[in-house]
Write a protein that holds these residues in place. Structure first.
Motif, PDB file in Angstrom:
ATOM      1  N   ILE A 285       1.013  -1.105  -0.023  1.00 34.80           N
ATOM      2  CA  ILE A 285      -0.189   0.006  -0.106  1.00 34.80           C
ATOM      3  C   ILE A 285       0.914   0.913  -0.030  1.00 34.80           C
ATOM      4  CG2 ILE A 285       0.217   0.034   2.443  1.00 34.80           C
ATOM      5  CD1 ILE A 285      -3.033   0.811   2.350  1.00 34.80           C
ATOM      6  N   ILE A 286       0.362   2.404  -0.611  1.00 42.65           N
ATOM      7  CA  ILE A 286       1.210   3.534  -0.558  1.00 42.65           C
ATOM      8  C   ILE A 286       0.290   4.500   0.166  1.00 42.65           C
ATOM      9  CG2 ILE A 286       1.629   5.826  -1.868  1.00 42.65           C
ATOM     10  CD1 ILE A 286       1.970   3.443  -3.926  1.00 42.65           C
ATOM     11  N   SER A 287       0.468   4.447   1.118  1.00 44.49           N
ATOM     12  CA  SER A 287       0.345   5.699   2.008  1.00 44.49           C
ATOM     13  C   SER A 287       1.139   6.605   3.439  1.00 44.49           C
ATOM     14  CB  SER A 287      -0.400   4.837   3.488  1.00 44.49           C
ATOM     15  OG  SER A 287       0.598   3.919   4.084  1.00 44.49           O
ATOM     16  N   TYR A 288       0.224   7.537   3.999  1.00 43.69           N
ATOM     17  CA  TYR A 288       1.215   8.077   4.623  1.00 43.69           C
ATOM     18  C   TYR A 288       2.198   7.085   5.650  1.00 43.69           C
ATOM     19  CZ  TYR A 288       2.636  13.073   6.937  1.00 43.69           C
ATOM     20  OH  TYR A 288       4.149  13.995   7.526  1.00 43.69           O
ATOM     21  N   ASP A 289       3.914   8.231   5.788  1.00 40.07           N
ATOM     22  CA  ASP A 289       4.692   7.628   6.467  1.00 40.07           C
ATOM     23  C   ASP A 289       4.917   8.197   7.710  1.00 40.07           C
ATOM     24  OD1 ASP A 289       7.825   6.872   7.766  1.00 40.07           O
ATOM     25  OD2 ASP A 289       7.087   5.317   6.243  1.00 40.07           O
TER      26      ASP A 289
ATOM     27  N   ILE B 135      -9.497  -3.821   5.544  1.00 34.88           N
ATOM     28  CA  ILE B 135      -9.482  -5.576   4.939  1.00 34.88           C
ATOM     29  C   ILE B 135     -11.234  -4.741   6.724  1.00 34.88           C
ATOM     30  CG2 ILE B 135      -9.922  -7.682   5.872  1.00 34.88           C
ATOM     31  CD1 ILE B 135      -7.327  -6.611   3.427  1.00 34.88           C
ATOM     32  N   GLY B 136     -11.956  -4.301   5.691  1.00 37.49           N
ATOM     33  CA  GLY B 136     -13.443  -3.821   5.935  1.00 37.49           C
ATOM     34  C   GLY B 136     -13.504  -2.877   6.456  1.00 37.49           C
ATOM     35  N   GLY B 137     -12.304  -1.883   6.284  1.00 34.15           N
ATOM     36  CA  GLY B 137     -12.611  -0.080   6.891  1.00 34.15           C
ATOM     37  C   GLY B 137     -13.239   0.389   6.355  1.00 34.15           C
ATOM     38  N   SER B 138     -12.961   0.906   4.763  1.00 35.06           N
ATOM     39  CA  SER B 138     -13.645   1.552   3.993  1.00 35.06           C
ATOM     40  C   SER B 138     -12.091   1.665   2.486  1.00 35.06           C
ATOM     41  CB  SER B 138     -13.949   2.195   4.264  1.00 35.06           C
ATOM     42  OG  SER B 138     -14.585   3.459   3.415  1.00 35.06           O
ATOM     43  N   PRO B 139     -12.880   0.879   1.694  1.00 34.39           N
ATOM     44  CA  PRO B 139     -11.990   0.600  -0.087  1.00 34.39           C
ATOM     45  C   PRO B 139     -11.667   1.880  -0.611  1.00 34.39           C
ATOM     46  CG  PRO B 139     -14.264   0.562  -0.329  1.00 34.39           C
ATOM     47  CD  PRO B 139     -14.279   0.052   1.155  1.00 34.39           C
ATOM     48  N   GLY B 140     -10.247   2.446  -0.457  1.00 36.12           N
ATOM     49  CA  GLY B 140      -9.568   3.280  -0.581  1.00 36.12           C
ATOM     50  C   GLY B 140      -9.139   4.015   0.206  1.00 36.12           C
ATOM     51  N   ASN B 141      -9.920   4.489   1.629  1.00 33.93           N
ATOM     52  CA  ASN B 141      -9.696   5.574   2.879  1.00 33.93           C
ATOM     53  C   ASN B 141      -8.574   5.396   3.132  1.00 33.93           C
ATOM     54  OD1 ASN B 141     -13.479   5.366   3.498  1.00 33.93           O
ATOM     55  ND2 ASN B 141     -12.293   5.882   1.856  1.00 33.93           N
ATOM     56  N   PHE B 142      -7.462   4.684   3.511  1.00 36.69           N
ATOM     57  CA  PHE B 142      -6.171   4.976   3.955  1.00 36.69           C
ATOM     58  C   PHE B 142      -5.290   4.466   2.982  1.00 36.69           C
ATOM     59  CE2 PHE B 142      -9.219   2.564   6.456  1.00 36.69           C
ATOM     60  CZ  PHE B 142      -9.671   2.941   7.112  1.00 36.69           C
ATOM     61  N   GLY B 143      -5.393   4.660   1.448  1.00 40.60           N
ATOM     62  CA  GLY B 143      -4.171   4.937   1.146  1.00 40.60           C
ATOM     63  C   GLY B 143      -4.429   3.884  -0.546  1.00 40.60           C
ATOM     64  N   VAL B 144      -3.271   3.763  -1.077  1.00 39.51           N
ATOM     65  CA  VAL B 144      -3.573   2.840  -2.542  1.00 39.51           C
ATOM     66  C   VAL B 144      -2.656   2.121  -2.587  1.00 39.51           C
ATOM     67  CG1 VAL B 144      -3.042   3.121  -4.908  1.00 39.51           C
ATOM     68  CG2 VAL B 144      -3.154   5.244  -3.662  1.00 39.51           C
ATOM     69  N   ILE B 145      -3.344   0.436  -2.321  1.00 34.85           N
ATOM     70  CA  ILE B 145      -3.553  -0.268  -2.855  1.00 34.85           C
ATOM     71  C   ILE B 145      -2.756  -1.358  -4.064  1.00 34.85           C
ATOM     72  CG2 ILE B 145      -4.180  -3.290  -2.499  1.00 34.85           C
ATOM     73  CD1 ILE B 145      -5.756  -2.068  -0.199  1.00 34.85           C
ATOM     74  N   THR B 146      -1.696  -1.903  -4.682  1.00 39.31           N
ATOM     75  CA  THR B 146      -1.505  -2.352  -5.614  1.00 39.31           C
ATOM     76  C   THR B 146      -0.961  -3.760  -5.590  1.00 39.31           C
ATOM     77  OG1 THR B 146       0.793  -1.755  -4.805  1.00 39.31           O
ATOM     78  CG2 THR B 146       0.486  -0.029  -5.258  1.00 39.31           C
ATOM     79  N   HIS B 147      -0.646  -4.463  -4.399  1.00 39.23           N
ATOM     80  CA  HIS B 147      -0.910  -6.006  -4.819  1.00 39.23           C
ATOM     81  C   HIS B 147      -1.066  -5.765  -3.467  1.00 39.23           C
ATOM     82  CE1 HIS B 147       1.959  -4.145  -7.061  1.00 39.23           C
ATOM     83  NE2 HIS B 147       2.252  -5.190  -8.026  1.00 39.23           N
ATOM     84  N   VAL B 148      -1.741  -7.645  -3.373  1.00 38.63           N
ATOM     85  CA  VAL B 148      -1.614  -8.388  -2.357  1.00 38.63           C
ATOM     86  C   VAL B 148      -0.883  -9.811  -1.781  1.00 38.63           C
ATOM     87  CG1 VAL B 148      -3.952  -7.455  -1.346  1.00 38.63           C
ATOM     88  CG2 VAL B 148      -4.106  -9.557  -3.161  1.00 38.63           C
TER      89      VAL B 148
END
Length: 537
Positions: free
Chosen positions: A145-149, A171-184
């Motif tokens: 994920i790309i999020s604030y550090d 996982i379950g919070g709200s999609p796209g609200n915590f950063g940009v997911i790129t891989h799992v």
């Protein structure tokens, strides 16, 4: 799906749609550029991989940006013994299932072809194999994920593992609200471990008597621990024969929605139908299996796949190749209950829900309804929920029964659809319950003006929602990923002048709706204390 029928945000067309290009799976430069641009210009970013979310939550308005990752990250890499997979989020569920099938592997997941993996993993990954295998999110071990550090004071790429607080929020919070997911990274199940799996997928024309029989079978077979069962009801396509390109379409043509018209798709025609998904993954016995009872309900099945089958094939065959059931306005409801079957038998729930479905169909409202049993002490949905209760934010893992009731309608039938859903809500009551006596509802109402009300009921505890708001602020302090009103922790107070303008324009309409002296020939009065107080304010 850059639209929403949520009244105050009908326009979900972004100012810009950006398609990040990656020269390799470790290239995040375009995403960094987009985040910096948004920060410098005080813009918000909505993230989309599939765009299936009906209310438009993967889009935003003309002031903001949509980041479309539908074709950016396509990595698909197994570990050495092929028990774990690292995958980019730019796959549709159809593509994902096909790739897994090549290895004889599968995971529980949804059934809509064009759902994107990026959003699906953040919202649970609910599907037809829930009792047998749990949810897709139960198999995820890591997220890129790309999020604030906080240390470097900038948005950075990193891997987070199961057990991290950010993992739990995503996982379950709200999609796209915590950063940009790129891989799992995720673990998989394999066909070879389920050699005696048996699947039943069938479609018959709608008949309320048959529907009640299917539901009664659900209530009387819940002791089968190795059994998954879902009943789906879909109204007719709304297209007259003469409007269709082909009056006798094949199965593939029925589910091929490439061009739309206002009332649906000119190329698609189907009757009101009941769809059955049933799966037994251990020791199928023709004499004792609930599938035999289900099969006997209808003499005629339009589509039938009934055999021993690899689970990978079931997952693939059950995917529905359409984007959306109806191109109409809608009001959605979802209900969950932790009641046992005997409670629902005592309240005649199967009669009640059959009547509610039949009423809507007779009024020519368009329905998409799914009813499923999730519970039982040996249900993987329940057991994995307990195991992961502090690892994710997914709610309602203790439910036994769940059903969604989505009604689509032409503009002139808004009042009828609204009243129908308000009456449906009465199935949950402290005084005269039919489905549950505790407010465990999930309410997806496009017309609920109070988003706090929506959020309070979407999560199963207030503490969980408060924690998610704090984590959202921690990992996105610049509030870049709050592009619309469906975000965790979003503040949506409109300017006072705007509220006064809305109320003034709609005052007569509201008063007419709740006037107890109004004739009920058009609609029933919907007057209550809450509504009266709301209008007075």
């Amino acid at each position: 799906y850059a639209t929403s029928s949520f009244r105050s945000i009908k326009d979900m067309n972004p100012k810009y749609i950006l398609y990040p290009k990656a020269d390799n799976e470790d290239d995040f430069n375009d995403i960094y550029i987009a985040i910096k641009y948004a920060k410098d210009n005080n813009l918000k970013i909505a993230i989309r991989t599939g765009g299936h979310q009906y209310s438009g939550a993967s889009s935003t308005d003309r002031n903001n940006i949509q980041l479309d990752l539908s074709n950016t990250y396509k990595k698909f890499e197994w570990n050495e013994d092929k028990t774990e997979l690292e995958i980019g989020i730019s796959y549709t569920l159809d593509e994902f299932a096909n790739k897994l099938e090549e290895n004889g592997s599968f995971v529980p997941m949804g059934q809509c072809e064009y759902v994107g993996l990026g959003g699906h993993i953040q919202t649970g990954g609910y599907g037809q194999l829930g009792r047998g295998f749990g949810l897709l999110v139960d198999y995820i071990t890591g997220i890129r994920i790309i999020s604030y550090d906080e240390t470097n004071k900038e948005y950075k790429e990193k891997w987070i593992q199961k057990g991290d607080e950010l993992f739990r929020a995503v996982i379950g919070g709200s999609p796209g609200n915590f950063g940009v997911i790129t891989h799992v990274r995720l673990k998989v199940e394999n066909d070879k471990d389920y050699p005696k799996s048996y699947g039943f997928f069938a479609v018959c024309e709608y008949d309320p008597k048959k529907l009640k029989e299917f539901l009664d079978i659900m209530l009387t077979t819940i002791d089968k621990d190795d059994f998954d069962y879902c009943v789906t009801i879909v109204s007719d396509s709304g297209i007259k024969d003469e409007e269709a390109d082909n009056n006798n379409p094949s199965y593939d043509e029925t589910y091929n929605q490439e061009s739309y018209i206002n009332r649906g798709n000119k190329n698609v025609i189907w009757p009101t139908m009941i769809i059955i998904h049933a799966y037994q993954y251990n020791g199928y016995d023709e004499a004792t299996s609930p599938i035999s009872k289900i099969r006997a309900v209808s003499d005629v099945w339009s589509i039938q796949n009934d055999s021993y089958a690899k689970v990978t094939l079931l997952v693939r065959d059950w995917i529905v190749l359409i984007r959306r059931e109806f191109q109409l306005q809608y009001i959605k409801r979802g209900y969950v209950s932790n009641w046992k079957a005997e409670n629902l038998i005592d309240t005649n729930w199967s009669d009640w829900v059959t009547n509610r479905i039949n009423l809507a169909i007779c009024e020519d409202l368009k329905l998409s309804v799914q009813i499923k049993y999730w519970g039982g002490e040996n249900s993987a949905f329940y057991k994995k929920g307990i195991e992961n209760q502090n690892q994710t934010s997914i709610s309602w893992r203790t439910m036994n029964f769940g059903f969604t009731y989505d009604v689509f309608f032409e503009k002139e039938k808004f009042q009828l659809a609204s009243e129908l859903q308000r009456e449906n809500d009465k199935c949950i009551s402290a005084t005269n319950p039919i489905f549950c006596d505790k407010d465990m509802r999930l309410l997806w109402s496009s017309y609920d003006l109070n988003l706090d009300y929506f959020h309070d009921r979407y999560y199963d505890s207030e503490d969980k929602y408060i924690e998610l708001c704090k984590l959202r602020n921690k990992y996105d302090p610049n509030k870049i990923f709050i592009p619309n009103k469906f975000c965790v922790g979003a503040k949506h107070e409109a300017p006072k002048e705007r509220l006064e303008d809305i109320l003034e324009k709609n005052k007569k309409k509201f008063l007419d709706m709740v006037d107890p002296n109004k004739s009920d020939r058009d609609y029933s009065p919907i007057w209550d204390t809450w509504c009266r107080n709301r209008i007075n304010k």
